[in-house]
Design a protein around this motif. Structure first.
Motif, PDB file in Angstrom:
ATOM      1  N   ARG A   2       0.829  -1.219   0.000  1.00  7.76           N
ATOM      2  CA  ARG A   2       0.000   0.000   0.000  1.00  7.76           C
ATOM      3  C   ARG A   2       0.857   1.261   0.000  1.00  7.76           C
ATOM      4  N   ARG A   3       2.041   1.176   0.561  1.00  7.18           N
ATOM      5  CA  ARG A   3       2.916   2.339   0.596  1.00  7.18           C
ATOM      6  C   ARG A   3       3.792   2.455  -0.642  1.00  7.18           C
ATOM      7  N   LEU A   4       4.047   1.336  -1.300  1.00 10.77           N
ATOM      8  CA  LEU A   4       4.904   1.349  -2.486  1.00 10.77           C
ATOM      9  C   LEU A   4       4.152   1.674  -3.783  1.00 10.77           C
ATOM     10  N   CYS A   5       2.934   1.177  -3.903  1.00  8.18           N
ATOM     11  CA  CYS A   5       2.230   1.371  -5.176  1.00  8.18           C
ATOM     12  C   CYS A   5       0.772   1.775  -4.915  1.00  8.18           C
ATOM     13  N   PHE A   6       0.521   3.061  -5.014  1.00  7.56           N
ATOM     14  CA  PHE A   6      -0.835   3.567  -4.815  1.00  7.56           C
ATOM     15  C   PHE A   6      -1.631   3.409  -6.108  1.00  7.56           C
ATOM     16  N   LYS A  29     -12.362   3.766   3.195  1.00  5.18           N
ATOM     17  CA  LYS A  29     -11.342   4.812   3.147  1.00  5.18           C
ATOM     18  C   LYS A  29     -10.928   5.064   1.698  1.00  5.18           C
ATOM     19  N   ALA A  30     -10.431   6.242   1.455  1.00  2.00           N
ATOM     20  CA  ALA A  30      -9.934   6.588   0.121  1.00  2.00           C
ATOM     21  C   ALA A  30      -8.441   6.263   0.040  1.00  2.00           C
ATOM     22  N   PHE A  65      -5.118  -1.324  -4.415  1.00  2.00           N
ATOM     23  CA  PHE A  65      -4.279  -2.515  -4.445  1.00  2.00           C
ATOM     24  C   PHE A  65      -3.312  -2.482  -3.284  1.00  2.00           C
ATOM     25  N   PRO A  66      -3.165  -3.567  -2.596  1.00  2.85           N
ATOM     26  CA  PRO A  66      -3.910  -4.818  -2.714  1.00  2.85           C
ATOM     27  C   PRO A  66      -5.233  -4.756  -1.955  1.00  2.85           C
TER      28      PRO A  66
END
Length: 170
Positions: free
Chosen positions: A70-74, A91-92, A96-97
């Motif tokens: 979640r922190r690497l690929c928004f 939540k917005a 992924f994932p």
């Protein structure tokens, strides 16, 4: 292809009250089935407890993978990019994932590798959870597919490592 499949599922959402309620139930409460099964296996002794340990470790590893990804690929959730009817608020954050799908497949795979009957039942439930996440408008189908693959691989790796450690202890 991903968006086309999303819209073909999404166009059904909100049209069938009973199906909508079932998908909402799966999306919000199915995790308690997994908790119950793992807890039940933890209470039992011997191989059942090893299954519960493997499933619990799979949950922890899958949660860490979710945290990192979640922190690497928004990836914006469907409702953030276009008008989508969401059946339950969320939540917005990143689409992924899919944490629900990732955790469900990690647990069901860990259990399947030690107990085919319970694992198969939970695997079918995991698939329905993934579908429910698209149905309620929170994820794209690709989020679900890749989360399921990562979850299943997590369950397999944890199973392999815990089986190997058990053999080394013997």
């Amino acid at each position: 292809m991903d968006k086309r499949l999303f819209w073909s599922i999404q166009q059904l959402s909100g049209r069938f009250f009973l199906v909508d309620q079932f998908m909402i139930l799966l999306s919000k409460r199915a995790r308690y089935v997994y908790m119950f099964v793992v807890l039940l296996k933890w209470i039992l002794d011997g191989p059942q407890r090893r299954t519960a340990r493997s499933a619990t470790l799979s949950i922890i590893v899958a949660w860490l993978i979710d945290f990192v990804l979640r922190r690497l690929c928004f990836k914006a959730r469907p409702f953030m990019k276009q008008k989508v009817g969401i059946l339950i608020p969320t939540k917005a954050d990143s689409s992924f994932p899919s944490k629900h799908t990732l955790l469900a497949f990690a647990v069901s795979t860990a259990i399947f590798l030690r107990n085919r009957v319970w694992g198969r039942i939970l695997s079918y439930l995991s698939g329905l959870i993934g579908l429910s996440r698209v149905w309620v408008g929170h994820h794209y189908p690709s989020d679900i597919v890749f989360s399921a693959l990562i979850g299943a691989m997590t369950g397999m790796v944890v199973h392999q490592k815990t089986s190997h450690c058990k053999e080394a202890d013997s």
